[in-house]
Enzyme design. Structure first.
Site, PDB file in Angstrom:
ATOM      1  N   PHE A   1     -35.632  33.078  -1.833  1.00 55.67           N
ATOM      2  CA  PHE A   1     -35.748  32.752  -0.411  1.00 55.67           C
ATOM      3  C   PHE A   1     -36.834  33.633   0.176  1.00 55.67           C
ATOM      4  CE2 PHE A   1     -34.910  33.090   4.099  1.00 55.67           C
ATOM      5  CZ  PHE A   1     -34.717  31.759   4.446  1.00 55.67           C
TER       6      PHE A   1
ATOM      7  N   ASP B   1     -41.157  40.804  -2.639  1.00 63.10           N
ATOM      8  CA  ASP B   1     -40.521  40.501  -1.364  1.00 63.10           C
ATOM      9  C   ASP B   1     -39.310  41.418  -1.232  1.00 63.10           C
ATOM     10  OD1 ASP B   1     -38.913  39.566   0.677  1.00 63.10           O
ATOM     11  OD2 ASP B   1     -39.287  37.456   0.282  1.00 63.10           O
TER      12      ASP B   1
ATOM     13  N   LYS C   1     -36.336  42.990   8.146  1.00 61.88           N
ATOM     14  CA  LYS C   1     -34.917  43.259   8.421  1.00 61.88           C
ATOM     15  C   LYS C   1     -34.652  44.678   8.950  1.00 61.88           C
ATOM     16  CE  LYS C   1     -32.976  39.685   5.420  1.00 61.88           C
ATOM     17  NZ  LYS C   1     -32.366  38.756   6.364  1.00 61.88           N
TER      18      LYS C   1
END
Ligand SMILES: Cc1ncc(COP(=O)(O)O)c(C=O)c1O
Length: 383
Positions: A125, A210, A239
């Site tokens: 993702f 990532d 995040k």
């Protein structure tokens, strides 16, 4: 009347307060947070050092624009480079998808149009923008949003031979999550991650890590890729980077970053000074002691979950690293998430069958024990 776009499956509770490891609903019920807003509030809710940094920046300015050099940005960029990849440049943005979008653009620009394809992995993702959706290795997220941005090959995660076979003269980069988060907490093996680095060196292409979910200490190391003793050419962070405020970063090795010039990329809010001040406090908080604590608590938590596996055969597997843990079930996990909520715990389920735990680093052993007891109770009551 709810005027919000209906894109989230939401819990049936309204939050009135969140502090430390806890969330309270408007009925006064208290919950222990094992989700951290999808690995954002890693230092707990409203950490004092982050609030102080925000107040300090706010006393000076709130938004000034990237037309001005700005001290919090510069300091945070320096700190991130020092903690991760020496000799790198940093581009600040607001979300994980934007950080990955920048990584993709840089990889394409670096090869000046000659190479443009990026290898990514099934069940990965990478975000919801059109390019990061195309990069994402789960086709369900793309349904209805075509035509899909070209240039992404989705290969099997943890199968090195397939990667080697699929590198063509058009391949510019390999983009990987060291541990797939949304994909169900799938841990990259040592052979795979080391092999990717070796392949990138041999074929002279770029490795993009990532670290939106795995970064900022979540796995017991500052970056997920640090668990493998290798370095990427581009790292993306998001995040938890802003300590609870929106902030993301793309870290790019100097040799690659030199392809970018003024005007090639940009963002109005990217690197907002208040977010960067918060980010400085958040990154500074992740010292060796904290990383050790994450690794230690992660082992305790994992052992607890594995203990359940031996008692309940409908648990398929426990996976993860540090405080990024998943428990795969033989059945859909939505009912268990609801049960946990009713019993005072916030957790989540990804890929339908994987209960995902991303507690704050301040989580106590007693809180972990109480969650394990509650899961045990669920199995005893519901079979
Ligand atoms: C590994 C990874 N990359 C990218 C993203 C996208 O981040 P954002 O939602 O901030 O755009 C996420 C979000 O869950 C993620 O887990």
């Amino acid at each position: 009347m709810n005027n919000l776009l209906n894109v989230y499956n939401q819990l049936d509770m309204e939050v009135s307060k969140a502090e430390g490891n806890n969330i309270w609903d408007t009925n006064g019920n208290k919950y222990i947070d094992f989700f951290s807003g999808i690995s954002v509030t890693n230092l707990g809710h409203r950490p004092k050092e982050v609030i102080k940094a925000i107040e300090g920046a706010l006393a000076q300015y709130m938004h000034i624009s990237n037309i001005f050099p700005e001290k919090y940005q510069k300091e945070l960029a320096g700190l991130l480079v020092e903690k991760t990849m020496p000799e790198s440049k940093v581009f600040f943005s607001n979300s994980g998808a934007e950080a990955n979008e920048c990584a993709i653009k840089v990889a394409r620009k670096f090869f000046d149009g000659e190479k443009f394809k990026i290898i990514t992995f099934k069940n990965s993702f990478h975000g919801r923008t059109l390019a990061t959706l195309a990069a994402t290795g789960q086709s369900k997220f793309r349904k209805g949003f075509g035509p899909v941005v070209e240039g992404f090959d989705h290969l099997d995660f943890n199968f090195l031979a397939t990667v080697e076979e699929n590198i063509t003269p058009e391949t510019a980069a390999i983009m990987v999550e060291p541990i797939q988060g949304e994909g169900g907490i799938n841990v990259g093996t040592k052979e795979f991650m080391e092999g990717l680095r070796k392949l990138c060196d041999e074929k002279k292409i770029l490795l993009i890590s990532d670290e939106i979910q795995t970064g900022m200490g979540r796995t017991g190391k500052f970056l997920g890729i640090d668990n493998y003793g290798i370095e990427a050419d581009i790292v993306t962070l998001g995040k938890a980077l802003g300590g609870g405020l929106p902030l993301a970063a793309t870290l790019i090795k100097d040799k690659v970053a030199s392809c970018m010039e003024p005007g090639d990329h940009g963002s109005t809010f990217g690197g907002n000074p208040v977010s960067c001040a918060a980010g400085l406090a958040a990154v500074n908080a992740i010292d060796d002691d904290m990383l050790e604590n994450v690794a230690k608590k992660g082992k305790i938590f994992r052992a607890g979950l594995e203990g359940l596996t031996s008692r309940h055969e409908t648990i398929k597997e426990v996976r993860g690293k540090g405080l990024m843990l998943g428990m795969e079930l033989n059945f859909k996990g939505a009912g268990m998430v609801k049960y946990l909520q009713e019993n005072g715990f916030i957790a989540n389920c990804t890929r339908e069958r994987v209960l995902r735990f991303l507690p704050p680093f301040t989580i106590r052993k007693s809180e972990i024990d109480s969650l394990i007891d509650c899961i045990d109770k669920y199995f005893k009551e519901r079979g």
